[in-house]
Design an enzyme around this catalytic site. Sequence first.
Site, short mmCIF file in Angstrom:
data_model
loop_
_atom_site.label_atom_id
_atom_site.label_comp_id
_atom_site.label_asym_id
_atom_site.label_seq_id
_atom_site.Cartn_x
_atom_site.Cartn_y
_atom_site.Cartn_z
N ASP A 39 43.48 -14.66 33.36
CA ASP A 39 42.34 -15.50 33.01
C ASP A 39 41.17 -15.26 33.97
O ASP A 39 40.31 -16.11 34.15
CB ASP A 39 42.75 -16.98 33.02
CG ASP A 39 43.38 -17.37 34.35
OD1 ASP A 39 43.52 -16.49 35.22
OD2 ASP A 39 43.74 -18.55 34.50
N ASP A 271 21.85 7.29 42.81
CA ASP A 271 22.96 8.19 42.47
C ASP A 271 22.87 9.41 43.38
O ASP A 271 22.07 10.31 43.13
CB ASP A 271 22.83 8.57 40.98
CG ASP A 271 24.00 9.42 40.49
OD1 ASP A 271 24.91 9.72 41.29
OD2 ASP A 271 24.00 9.77 39.30
MN MN Z 1 24.64 11.66 38.64
#
Ligand code: MN
Length: 443
Positions: A39, A271
């Site tokens: 849950d 990134d």
């Molecule tokens: Mn990437």
Amino acid sequence: MSTFDPAIYASRRARVCELLGSSGVAVFPAGHETIRSHDTEHPFRASSDVLYLTGFEEPETILVLAPGHELGPTILFVRPRDPEKETWTGRRAGVEGAKARWGADSAFELSEVGARLEAILSGAETLWTRLGSDPALDASLLGILERLRNRKRQPSAAPTVLRDTRDLLHPLRLIKAPEEIDAMRRACAITAEAHTAAMQACRPGLPEYALQAVIEFVFKRHGAAAPSYNTIVGAGVNATILHYIENNAVIQDGDLVLIDAGAELHHYAADITRTFPANGRFTGPQRDLYQLVLEAEEAAIAMCAPGGHWKATHDATIRRLTQGLVDLGILQGEVDGLIESEAFKRFYMHGTGHWLGIDVHDVGPYFAGQEPRPFEPGHVQTIEPGLYIPDAEDIPAPFRGIGIRVEDDVLTTADGVEILTAACPKSIEALEALVGAGWSASI
Ligand SMILES: [Mn+2]
């Protein structure tokens, strides 16, 4: 509190409403919580389209833009206030908060969505939605269309055109505004610091996840909501697995360590990938391959100025890599022929970059008609060449099992590029000076 000034979200919605016109209605769901265990839910992140248009983060929300309707243009369906539930699971904006703080001209509880949407869609010409992403919403919308079409003794009031919200919104998301670029600069700065910390902390004998812990400590310490994707820490041959996320092997002396990790700050992703020697010293073959990847990256980044495009960055990358693989004796033959036959794909099997923004693999068209879309000021893309040399008999022994990737985030500007991740070290000299220099958490 919203990430940006509410006026910024209002102006984004105004641009979409201009495209919708008075006869269009667009529906954007934020999505649902999902169970992680029994849950207990995974941390929720609203859909990027809803975040872009409102900054509102609550699950279940449905945003409707209806410029021609008296309740519009901005209509939010939200979870109701519920003091008992809020004690357990956190504060809710509710209908009043949606209007006061999140820019809704009208707001309703989610229980009203079916009836209200039917009224809002009645008489509209075009319904913009994204079929297939939310089956419950799809069923509700198709039911509404059917009822509007079948009204007894009245002309049909159903929209006759069904279009995809991706075609409406995603070209807008492709061009980053100044406040988005600022958020991405900060996400990149945090990410660069995290990679630097992991280099300093690295030593043979540590498990890969120890470096993951350093990376994610720095992210969280600076207020990043989360990694913008699952952190990859691959040592030795694990670096040749593109999306290796087990991160549970022990780093060996002589390994290269590949870390691909980015922070998400104010809904925007960074990134970065770096690859460095675990013991602070490249071997000769590691150095040759690493230098080759760096040169390929440089050749690709040179194509990121206005007028370049993702195909040119990829072509520049595979030409440099193929030439280098021939020079090192890993590939045999003529460079042009090896490119033609895609011989490089055994060692470099992915694309050279992707759009970056609210999504780490951000949305937005890669083509303009049949041609690759030229880079324009405000585009942000990653450039991420790599080499993944299999541990195979036919490869010269010194190169076997080496994986390398170097990834930076590049903004196209009016007259060139800005490398948003330039603060993250990558030269051979810088890495050899940093790795193992020592790191301790300061809080
Ligand atoms: Mn990437």
